[in-house]
Enzyme design. Structure first.
Site, PDB file in Angstrom:
ATOM      1  N   CYS A   1      -5.406  -2.806   2.769  1.00 52.59           N
ATOM      2  CA  CYS A   1      -5.105  -2.689   4.194  1.00 52.59           C
ATOM      3  C   CYS A   1      -6.335  -2.785   5.114  1.00 52.59           C
ATOM      4  CB  CYS A   1      -4.332  -1.395   4.445  1.00 52.59           C
ATOM      5  SG  CYS A   1      -3.336  -1.418   5.962  1.00 52.59           S
TER       6      CYS A   1
ATOM      7  N   GLU B   1       0.840  -1.199   0.000  1.00 52.38           N
ATOM      8  CA  GLU B   1       0.000   0.000   0.000  1.00 52.38           C
ATOM      9  C   GLU B   1       0.877   1.251   0.000  1.00 52.38           C
ATOM     10  OE1 GLU B   1      -3.530   1.919   2.824  1.00 52.38           O
ATOM     11  OE2 GLU B   1      -1.993   0.657   3.723  1.00 52.38           O
TER      12      GLU B   1
ATOM     13  N   LYS C   1      -9.601   2.722  -2.142  1.00 53.39           N
ATOM     14  CA  LYS C   1      -9.774   2.105  -0.833  1.00 53.39           C
ATOM     15  C   LYS C   1     -11.145   2.447  -0.239  1.00 53.39           C
ATOM     16  CE  LYS C   1      -7.227   1.681   3.566  1.00 53.39           C
ATOM     17  NZ  LYS C   1      -6.055   2.246   4.300  1.00 53.39           N
TER      18      LYS C   1
END
Length: 258
Positions: free
Chosen positions: A146, A46, A112
């Site tokens: 994540c 990431e 994300k």
């Protein structure tokens, strides 16, 4: 097993230079140049050009485009797909955006979904709203980022994907959650689950110890590391088909929509 039904994947577990895209691209270029075997997919962590910064204004706004071009050049030169997330500026908005770049240079993106409120990511980066499924060499891949790992409903395998993929900056103090949830996501979705984390210490002082790993559809560990290194893993469509045909757990999923 038949190579046509396999994917050779490289996980690059690396340290990240804080808010320095040029230096990170240079470092990663050297690592990738060392790859001498055929590779189908390279996975980077990431925000691999900056680290998990909450100050995106410190970075030139064109750096996202520069990094995308770099990814396209790598993909074409190595004839492999490459993926990872970066800080990306578009329409006066910052995103934590994953790019999946194909060998021919075309690409698709995922923003994300679950921004990390504990660090204030939700106040800096705009959250995504759409899940991405990538069709690549006969495999359906679902790439996530994540903090998304903590939310099983978002990762729920309603698309019959084959691979669940997480890129991350996941710190040492919560690494047990990372290990546990990666394995759980593999088991509950009957898919391969791959997590690529960073190593080193970032500017705010958080330590990262890797634990990049691949788990098969039953949660068995295929590869794992705590070092700064390149990991190689191969996944097989035959394993997915055999497990799902034998156990059929996905057929008993609860029915609901998000």
């Amino acid at each position: 097993m038949d190579a046509l039904n396999s994917l050779k994947i490289v996980l690059i577990q690396t340290s990240i230079y804080w808010e320095n895209p040029e230096k990170n691209r240079s470092s990663l270029s050297k690592k990738i140049a060392l790859l001498i075997t055929d590779t189908d997919l390279i996975i980077l962590p990431e925000m691999f050009t900056t680290g998990f910064t909450m100050n995106p204004s410190n970075i030139d706004k064109n750096q996202g485009e520069v990094t995308l071009k770099w990814m396209q050049e790598i993909a074409y030169k190595k004839q492999t797909a490459i993926t990872g997330s970066i800080l990306f500026f578009e329409d006066n908005t910052y995103y934590n955006r994953l790019f999946f770049v194909f060998p021919n240079g075309t690409y698709t993106t995922y923003n994300k979904k679950h921004t990390f409120t504990l660090a204030g990511e939700d106040k800096v980066y705009k959250a995504g709203t759409k899940k991405l499924i990538v069709d690549y060499k006969g495999f359906k891949i679902c790439p996530l980022i994540c903090y998304d790992l903590r939310f099983p409903v978002w990762a729920r395998n309603t698309e019959n994907y084959d691979v669940l993929l997480y890129v991350a900056n996941w710190p040492k103090q919560r690494i047990t959650a990372w290990d546990t949830l990666l394995k759980a996501r593999a088991i509950e979705n009957m898919s391969y689950c791959i997590g690529v984390n960073r190593v080193g210490v970032d500017d705010p002082g958080y330590e990262y110890i890797g634990h990049s790993a691949t788990y098969d559809t039953l949660g068995n560990e295929i590869c794992f590391s705590t070092n700064e290194e390149i990991l190689h893993t191969t996944i097989h469509k035959e394993h997915i088909d055999e497990t799902r045909n034998k156990l059929k757990f996905l057929e008993d999923r609860d029915t609901f929509t998000l």
